[in-house]
Write a protein that holds these residues in place. Sequence first.
Motif, mmCIF file in Angstrom:
data_model
loop_
_atom_site.group_PDB
_atom_site.id
_atom_site.type_symbol
_atom_site.label_atom_id
_atom_site.label_comp_id
_atom_site.label_asym_id
_atom_site.label_seq_id
_atom_site.Cartn_x
_atom_site.Cartn_y
_atom_site.Cartn_z
ATOM 1 N N VAL A 85 0.826 -1.200 0.000
ATOM 2 C CA VAL A 85 0.000 0.000 0.000
ATOM 3 C C VAL A 85 0.867 1.260 0.000
ATOM 4 O O VAL A 85 2.083 1.208 0.190
ATOM 5 C CB VAL A 85 -0.992 0.026 1.186
ATOM 6 C CG1 VAL A 85 -1.900 -1.190 1.148
ATOM 7 C CG2 VAL A 85 -0.256 0.129 2.511
ATOM 8 N N LEU A 171 -4.009 0.835 -2.455
ATOM 9 C CA LEU A 171 -4.810 0.287 -1.368
ATOM 10 C C LEU A 171 -5.534 -0.954 -1.894
ATOM 11 O O LEU A 171 -6.057 -0.952 -3.005
ATOM 12 C CB LEU A 171 -5.808 1.330 -0.851
ATOM 13 C CG LEU A 171 -5.177 2.612 -0.300
ATOM 14 C CD1 LEU A 171 -6.254 3.555 0.236
ATOM 15 C CD2 LEU A 171 -4.169 2.304 0.808
ATOM 16 N N GLN A 172 -5.569 -1.997 -1.083
ATOM 17 C CA GLN A 172 -6.029 -3.305 -1.559
ATOM 18 C C GLN A 172 -7.514 -3.346 -1.931
ATOM 19 O O GLN A 172 -7.950 -4.262 -2.629
ATOM 20 C CB GLN A 172 -5.718 -4.394 -0.523
ATOM 21 C CG GLN A 172 -6.562 -4.358 0.734
ATOM 22 C CD GLN A 172 -6.064 -3.355 1.761
ATOM 23 O OE1 GLN A 172 -5.299 -2.430 1.445
ATOM 24 N NE2 GLN A 172 -6.498 -3.525 3.003
ATOM 25 N N ASN A 173 -8.280 -2.363 -1.514
ATOM 26 C CA ASN A 173 -9.705 -2.371 -1.854
ATOM 27 C C ASN A 173 -9.973 -1.690 -3.205
ATOM 28 O O ASN A 173 -11.117 -1.594 -3.637
ATOM 29 C CB ASN A 173 -10.535 -1.710 -0.753
ATOM 30 C CG ASN A 173 -10.087 -0.283 -0.485
ATOM 31 O OD1 ASN A 173 -8.904 0.022 -0.507
ATOM 32 N ND2 ASN A 173 -11.038 0.610 -0.241
ATOM 33 N N LYS A 174 -8.914 -1.216 -3.862
ATOM 34 C CA LYS A 174 -9.092 -0.599 -5.180
ATOM 35 C C LYS A 174 -8.984 -1.705 -6.232
ATOM 36 O O LYS A 174 -7.894 -2.102 -6.647
ATOM 37 C CB LYS A 174 -8.005 0.456 -5.435
ATOM 38 C CG LYS A 174 -7.837 1.448 -4.300
ATOM 39 C CD LYS A 174 -8.567 2.715 -4.577
ATOM 40 C CE LYS A 174 -8.752 3.572 -3.373
ATOM 41 N NZ LYS A 174 -8.382 4.960 -3.595
ATOM 42 N N THR A 207 1.124 -0.313 11.058
ATOM 43 C CA THR A 207 -0.216 -0.668 10.590
ATOM 44 C C THR A 207 -0.935 -1.547 11.595
ATOM 45 O O THR A 207 -0.335 -2.416 12.222
ATOM 46 C CB THR A 207 -0.124 -1.416 9.240
ATOM 47 O OG1 THR A 207 0.704 -0.672 8.351
ATOM 48 C CG2 THR A 207 -1.500 -1.592 8.612
ATOM 49 N N GLY A 208 -2.229 -1.321 11.730
ATOM 50 C CA GLY A 208 -3.064 -2.145 12.602
ATOM 51 C C GLY A 208 -3.654 -3.325 11.851
ATOM 52 O O GLY A 208 -3.058 -3.844 10.899
ATOM 53 N N GLN A 209 -4.837 -3.743 12.270
ATOM 54 C CA GLN A 209 -5.431 -4.986 11.765
ATOM 55 C C GLN A 209 -5.701 -4.969 10.263
ATOM 56 O O GLN A 209 -5.905 -6.018 9.651
ATOM 57 C CB GLN A 209 -6.717 -5.304 12.530
ATOM 58 C CG GLN A 209 -6.469 -5.559 14.018
ATOM 59 C CD GLN A 209 -5.348 -6.554 14.248
ATOM 60 O OE1 GLN A 209 -5.409 -7.696 13.798
ATOM 61 N NE2 GLN A 209 -4.281 -6.122 14.917
ATOM 62 N N ASN A 210 -5.692 -3.799 9.648
ATOM 63 C CA ASN A 210 -5.892 -3.730 8.195
ATOM 64 C C ASN A 210 -4.800 -4.494 7.443
ATOM 65 O O ASN A 210 -4.981 -4.866 6.281
ATOM 66 C CB ASN A 210 -5.929 -2.271 7.732
ATOM 67 C CG ASN A 210 -6.398 -2.143 6.295
ATOM 68 O OD1 ASN A 210 -5.615 -1.869 5.391
ATOM 69 N ND2 ASN A 210 -7.687 -2.382 6.069
ATOM 70 N N SER A 213 -5.950 -7.772 5.959
ATOM 71 C CA SER A 213 -6.667 -7.618 4.696
ATOM 72 C C SER A 213 -5.687 -7.325 3.558
ATOM 73 O O SER A 213 -5.852 -7.820 2.440
ATOM 74 C CB SER A 213 -7.727 -6.520 4.859
ATOM 75 O OG SER A 213 -7.974 -5.857 3.666
ATOM 76 N N GLN A 214 -4.641 -6.529 3.843
ATOM 77 C CA GLN A 214 -3.624 -6.266 2.820
ATOM 78 C C GLN A 214 -2.971 -7.571 2.375
ATOM 79 O O GLN A 214 -2.853 -7.844 1.176
ATOM 80 C CB GLN A 214 -2.549 -5.304 3.364
ATOM 81 C CG GLN A 214 -3.056 -3.897 3.603
ATOM 82 C CD GLN A 214 -2.024 -2.993 4.231
ATOM 83 O OE1 GLN A 214 -0.817 -3.194 4.108
ATOM 84 N NE2 GLN A 214 -2.488 -1.972 4.936
#
Lengths: 278, 291
Positions: A85, A171-174, A207-210, A213-214
């Motif tokens: 990211v 960003l992984q949601n893109k 980075t936290g818990q995201n 997901s990454q």
Amino acid sequence: IQSTKKLDEDFWEELEEILIQADVGVNTSLELVEKVKQTARKKKISDSSEVMSIIADEVREMLNYEGAELNLQAHTPGIIMVVGVNGAGKTTSIAKLAYMFKNEQQRVILAAADTFRAAAIDQLQIWADRVGVELIKHQEGADPGAVVFDAISAAKARKADVLIIDTAGRLQNKTNLMKEISKIRKIIEREIPEGPQEVLLVLDATTGQNAISQARIFEEATGVTGIVLTKLDGTAKGGIILGIASELKIPVKFVGVGEGMDDMKAFDPEVFARALFE
Amino acid sequence: GLSQRLQDVFKKLRGKGKISEDDVNLAMREVRLALLEADVNFKVVKDFIGRVKERAIGQEVLQSLTPGQQIIKIVHDEMAALMGGSESKLTFSSRPPTIFMAVGLQGAGKTTTVAKLGKVLVKQGRKPLLVACDIYRPAAIKQLQVLGEQTGIPVFAMGQNKPLDIARASIEYAKNRGCDMIILDTAGRLHIDSEMMDELVQIKEAVKPDEILLVVDAMTGQDAVNVSDHFNSQLGLSGVILTKLDGDSRGGAALSVKAVTGCAIKFVGMGEKLDALEPFYPDRMASRILG
Ligand SMILES: Nc1nc2c(ncn2[C@@H]2O[C@H](COP(=O)(O)OP(=O)(O)OP(=O)(O)O)[C@@H](O)[C@H]2O)c(=O)[nH]1
Ligand SMILES: Nc1nc2c(ncn2[C@@H]2O[C@H](COP(=O)(O)OP(=O)(O)OP(=O)(O)O)[C@@H](O)[C@H]2O)c(=O)[nH]1
Ligand SMILES: [Mg+2]
Ligand SMILES: [Mg+2]
């Protein structure tokens, strides 16, 4: 944790607290503490300092993997694709890796496949010059796939040992950007059928818990062979790698501990485990 | 999400008649888990749950037909109130140029945000000057210059000079160029790097910024408290900008930073494009954190 505490509920809660504050995540922290509790019970342990060594062993075990070194012997040029990211530390980590390889007398070529971000190519060019390695680049706005194709040809022609590919942060949601990075991997596979030897996911230790997901989504999009955990010279502990280890079994291969080209170390699970509790 | 989990908690308790404090404790446990999973700092969660519990054992919940929903409402409202409330507008000087300074950890999004902020100010009819005080990161100055070109905003750079001197010199330069605003882009740094933190203190004392804005990545975990506390105690922050909110992280760092510094979150970064800077809405953020 003081070493003369008795193993009561407060002790186990305090242990959980330390893990959660290290970004290990609630579920992983609870599982870990439960495991350690059981082991302590079985071994009839009553001294908290012995518990600390049990948990250090448990953490080391979760993080110790086959294939925790870089996997580059199989092919020449060995290709390393670097993803992650925005702002995680990809470009800087590539400079550090290039410096490491150069010191091992390996011939390194870099590819500036971030053709999007302002001055991304300039940034990597400065690093390439400082380390003393060649950079393959096009102009800003060019097709990243074309840069990769050119870089692979150059690496083959110059008989380079290693080709390291820098990509744009995303960003992984893109979805469209993740499609793009999958496509870049496919381009590598077209030129080198076995594909890149390594796909390194660069993760910022703050980075936290995201991060989970990454790791999941990049693993799906390009496959991930290893993690580079950056900015461990700060106060963040990087506990997110435990959740990633237990769910996805992706090994951490390197840690970044500063902004200079020599600020990279091989990942040491023992050192990491101890640092969690400092 | 949390509302489903609380509904499940209270479904099990249906048919027991009145809700007891123990039942509320069960619900608080679910809220605590949700907040920790959202990256809210452990200690901030503890304090927050303490406050919420006081309201949750009140009549509005114990007498409610839908206690789960009541609790969610209390949690949401308390969180929105916590994150809102302080001055979220930018401060402008009565004697231009107004000076803003962007600070924060490496890679948080400062340089991009400085350019975005410039664009917002131009829309307000102001004349900003972007100032390149990052002399360390390779091509940092070039990066700001490219963003300046893309936004049509002037950039002041003095190459490899001390950031303190660059900041000082930018004031005269702004006045000569007819700029009424200065935005200083500083190098990313660790809050525990005393030399680098001192550099910021010196810049602050020399040019007395009207705003010192901490730029924080929305995906930051537990460490958000450490970082913002250090920056605040050494510099005195006037506001926070949360970046990369176009990602899918829950953004619990927002609550942590606000709880620990008391500083208003003034803007959120919603993308890489230079128009992707929006005002911060506390209730939207609360919904996002609660999932
Ligand atoms: N303290 C510290 N800073 C680091 C480390 N690794 C990278 N950085 C800094 O983090 C910032 C971002 O690094 P980059 O290499 O530009 O990150 P990137 O992932 O390539 O960023 P994008 O290409 O914009 O997505 C820079 O200021 C780096 O100097 C590290 O291990 N420690
Ligand atoms: N998706 C997204 N990306 C962002 C946002 N803000 C910044 N970025 C990206 O994050 C990366 C880092 O941004 P920079 O502006 O270089 O960060 P910085 O804080 O100046 O970094 P240093 O100067 O090295 O400390 C770049 O790839 C930016 O495009 C945002 O709101 N959303
Ligand atoms: Mg980069
Ligand atoms: Mg910057």
